[in-house]
Motif scaffolding. Structure first.
Motif, PDB file in Angstrom:
ATOM      1  N   TYR A   1       6.045 -10.310  31.145  1.00  0.00           N
ATOM      2  CA  TYR A   1       4.912  -9.437  31.454  1.00  0.00           C
ATOM      3  C   TYR A   1       4.076 -10.066  32.557  1.00  0.00           C
ATOM      4  CZ  TYR A   1       2.639 -12.876  28.444  1.00  0.00           C
ATOM      5  OH  TYR A   1       2.183 -14.059  27.903  1.00  0.00           O
ATOM      6  N   PHE A   2       3.124  -9.299  33.064  1.00  0.00           N
ATOM      7  CA  PHE A   2       2.149  -9.820  34.008  1.00  0.00           C
ATOM      8  C   PHE A   2       0.899 -10.250  33.250  1.00  0.00           C
ATOM      9  CE2 PHE A   2       3.968  -7.185  37.683  1.00  0.00           C
ATOM     10  CZ  PHE A   2       4.548  -8.303  38.261  1.00  0.00           C
TER      11      PHE A   2
ATOM     12  N   ALA B   1      -1.055  -4.028  38.344  1.00  0.00           N
ATOM     13  CA  ALA B   1      -1.373  -4.755  37.114  1.00  0.00           C
ATOM     14  C   ALA B   1      -2.826  -5.216  37.131  1.00  0.00           C
ATOM     15  CB  ALA B   1      -0.433  -5.948  36.951  1.00  0.00           C
TER      16      ALA B   1
ATOM     17  N   ASP C   1      13.326  -6.623  36.036  1.00  0.00           N
ATOM     18  CA  ASP C   1      12.517  -6.460  37.230  1.00  0.00           C
ATOM     19  C   ASP C   1      11.244  -5.687  36.907  1.00  0.00           C
ATOM     20  OD1 ASP C   1      14.493  -7.716  38.670  1.00  0.00           O
ATOM     21  OD2 ASP C   1      15.516  -5.838  39.163  1.00  0.00           O
ATOM     22  N   PRO C   2      10.106  -6.118  37.459  1.00  0.00           N
ATOM     23  CA  PRO C   2       8.858  -5.373  37.242  1.00  0.00           C
ATOM     24  C   PRO C   2       8.949  -3.976  37.844  1.00  0.00           C
ATOM     25  CG  PRO C   2       8.418  -7.582  38.091  1.00  0.00           C
ATOM     26  CD  PRO C   2       9.893  -7.358  38.218  1.00  0.00           C
TER      27      PRO C   2
ATOM     28  N   HIS D   1       3.413 -13.999  36.536  1.00  0.00           N
ATOM     29  CA  HIS D   1       4.512 -13.592  35.662  1.00  0.00           C
ATOM     30  C   HIS D   1       4.541 -14.555  34.481  1.00  0.00           C
ATOM     31  CE1 HIS D   1       8.970 -14.322  34.718  1.00  0.00           C
ATOM     32  NE2 HIS D   1       8.591 -13.263  34.031  1.00  0.00           N
TER      33      HIS D   1
ATOM     34  N   TYR E   1       4.735  -4.984  32.448  1.00  0.00           N
ATOM     35  CA  TYR E   1       5.005  -4.658  33.843  1.00  0.00           C
ATOM     36  C   TYR E   1       6.051  -3.564  34.033  1.00  0.00           C
ATOM     37  CZ  TYR E   1       8.650  -8.439  33.960  1.00  0.00           C
ATOM     38  OH  TYR E   1       9.718  -9.254  33.744  1.00  0.00           O
ATOM     39  N   SER E   2       6.237  -2.771  32.984  1.00  0.00           N
ATOM     40  CA  SER E   2       7.043  -1.563  33.138  1.00  0.00           C
ATOM     41  C   SER E   2       6.187  -0.303  33.131  1.00  0.00           C
ATOM     42  CB  SER E   2       8.095  -1.468  32.028  1.00  0.00           C
ATOM     43  OG  SER E   2       7.476  -1.357  30.757  1.00  0.00           O
TER      44      SER E   2
ATOM     45  N   LYS F   1       1.923  -6.187  41.452  1.00  0.00           N
ATOM     46  CA  LYS F   1       0.863  -7.050  40.937  1.00  0.00           C
ATOM     47  C   LYS F   1      -0.506  -6.401  41.119  1.00  0.00           C
ATOM     48  CE  LYS F   1       3.150 -11.538  41.395  1.00  0.00           C
ATOM     49  NZ  LYS F   1       3.068 -12.899  41.979  1.00  0.00           N
TER      50      LYS F   1
END
Length: 553
Positions: A106-107, A52, A44-45, A76, A126-127, A49
């Protein structure tokens, strides 16, 4: 036909399905395996968004400069080839522990700078919002900004970028310097065609037979491309290409046979037009079309996931128009199948499709809804059992697919509505008409159920589940179950069973996102088919109550 055979104990089958499902979960925990569904690696991110996009815009501003006239879109993305190799080699867990700074998912932030006529693709972890890679596609606007740094040697710029990205330069060896070096992991995206390419190989960092590489492109005094990649073994790439080719072949065969079935249905409609009511099936066909087109629009961000150089919006819209036109043709095929299938069964003395004007339509819908849930539970248990056996004994695994990710949808909450489009189209084509069609050809009831099930299964082999034959076997078995119960309970039961199964699976997908709102929406879809059945039954009862009653003469 349903009256000629005794009804199997659906409640008992549902209990068996639940037991199988729970057994798979317990067995997966006990064996410390991914269990029924192979791990997709789609954690899970931890960031939104928007966060990001902000991180990517700040990065572009610092490295390239950014005007005030720019737009961002966030997708994604996944390193699907790398992920596939790790699953095949059973190295996924080891990779996650050792390469925490190189995520599989990742984004990707697309930034379109209208003033500079430049497009950037920035890969964001995305962490933690860390930039892990980028590409710049630009016009001479970038060259003007780069003039001040053009005196710096390209090699020096490349090495500076490596250090800035947190890698130790002395731990890498420059392998070659060529104009056409491409990353071995991202076949869907070309690298910038200008400038000097650099490839650095790690001396120590590897996973299995795959060694970490850094690929860079330098043009006009700027590093326009940077990606950490792994040189996936050629033997695995060749095997995967062969698997994908087999899946493509089976899909093409399925499309060909389905087209032949549609043409046959059209012939039957024309030949027996005086005996066919054309009012049948049009509403279901329109429902299918409305849901399918809505889903296509909802998937517009996902259509941008596989992009080339420059802005991705236009090519995504062109593809959207194509799939929408295809949806219209599919709706026509559904309509033909409903008409021709119903006619063929009626000629045999059985009407498997309940109609609104039937006095007991409402009660039939409620009965079909209940049976659908029971049958769904049984099939889900069988499916999970097949996944578990496949993962344990036949080396079955799957990978994440950005083109199907709910993170790449405009409104993730409407995604499970697609369950009804799938149920309407597939039960109409491969059960209602398909079984009757093949029964007329082979004169054998079992083969008449099996053959359309195989055709249906072939159309599902391009999902990212390997080896591809396992998907063929799994869906064929499920098709047999659907066919068996279609012959006993009719069209409505398998329609609700199919829609319920897909609604549950898609609802769980929303729940797995970890978003509170999506948790509620996903949970709602678990009971949505029951709500649909109840509403249809209530509307029919109310409508019939208001109909004028005939008066005696």
């Amino acid at each position: 036909m349903a009256n000629r055979r005794s009804n199997p104990p659906l409640l008992l089958l549902a209990v068996i399905g639940i037991v199988l499902y729970l057994a798979v979960i317990i067995g997966s925990v006990y064996l410390q395996t991914p269990g029924a569904a192979a791990d997709t690696g789609a954690d899970d991110p931890a960031i939104t968004k928007q966060e990001a996009a902000e991180a990517a815009a700040q990065f572009v501003q610092q490295r390239f400069g950014l005007s005030d006239d720019y737009r961002t879109s966030v997708l994604h993305q996944s390193y699907t080839v790398r992920h596939a190799y790790l699953e095949d080699a059973e190295l996924h867990d080891e990779y996650v522990k050792h390469f925490e700074n190189l995520p599989l998912n990742y984004f990707e932030v697309e930034i379109n700078d209208a003033a500079k006529r430049a497009t950037y693709y920035i890969d964001v972890d995305y962490s933690n919002q860390r930039i892990i890679g980028w590409e710049a596609y630009t016009t001479p606007a970038l060259r003007q900004r780069a003039a001040a740094t053009a005196a710096t040697e390209p090699l020096q710029l490349a090495e500076q970028a490596i250090i800035e990205q947190g890698f130790e330069l002395e731990e890498f060896t420059r392998v070659r310097e060529e104009p056409n070096v491409t990353a071995p992991e991202r076949r869907d995206r070309p690298r910038p065609a200008v400038g000097t390419r650099y490839l650095y190989e790690s001396r120590d960092e590897r996973i299995g037979e795959a060694t970490l590489h850094l690929t860079l492109s330098v043009a006009n005094g700027a590093v326009v491309s940077f990606h950490p990649v792994f040189n996936i073994p050629a033997a695995f790439l060749s095997w995967q290409e062969q698997q994908d080719a087999k899946a493509a072949l089976m899909t093409n065969i399925s499309m060909g046979v389905s087209l032949a079935m549609t043409i046959t249905a059209l012939y039957i409609i024309i030949r027996y037009r005086k005996e066919i009511s054309f009012r049948r099936g049009w509403l279901l066909s329109l429902v299918f079309l409305a849901i399918y087109v809505t889903n296509n629009i909802n998937m517009l961000p996902a259509l941008r996931a596989a992009h080339g150089a420059g802005p991705s919006q236009l090519q995504a819209i062109v593809y959207l128009c194509f799939v929408t036109a295809l949806a219209v043709l599919m709706a026509v095929s559904v309509y033909f199948s409903l008409l021709a299938g119903t006619f063929l069964w009626r000629r045999q003395g059985w009407d498997p499709v309940a109609e609104w004007h039937d006095r007991d339509f409402g009660s039939q819908v409620m009965t079909a809804t209940g049976r659908g849930y029971l049958l769904c539970l049984f099939i889900l248990g069988v499916q999970q059992g097949m996944y578990f056996i496949g993962s344990q004994y036949f080396d079955v695994w799957s990978v994440s697919d950005p083109s199907q990710s709910v993170l790449n949808m405009l409104v993730p909450g409407i995604f499970p509505l697609l369950a009804w489009a799938a149920a309407i189209s597939e039960e109409a084509i491969y059960r209602l008409f398909g079984i009757a069609f093949f029964l007329a050809l082979v004169r054998n009831r079992f083969l008449a159920v099996l053959l359309p099930s195989i055709v249906w299964a072939m159309s599902h082999t391009q999902y990212p589940i390997y080896p591809v034959y396992t998907r063929l076997v799994e869906v064929s078995i499920i098709g047999l179950i659907f066919g068996f119960f279609f012959l006993r309970y009719g069209f409505l039961t398998v329609l609700f069973a199919h829609a319920t199964m897909d609604s549950i699976l898609m609802g769980v997908t929303l729940i797995d996102t970890g978003d509170g709102t999506q948790d509620v929406i996903g949970t709602f879809y678990l009971v949505f088919p029951a709500l649909v059945g109840w509403i249809l039954s209530w509307l029919h009862r109310v409508t019939k109550r208001r109909d004028p009653q005939p008066t005696s003469s």
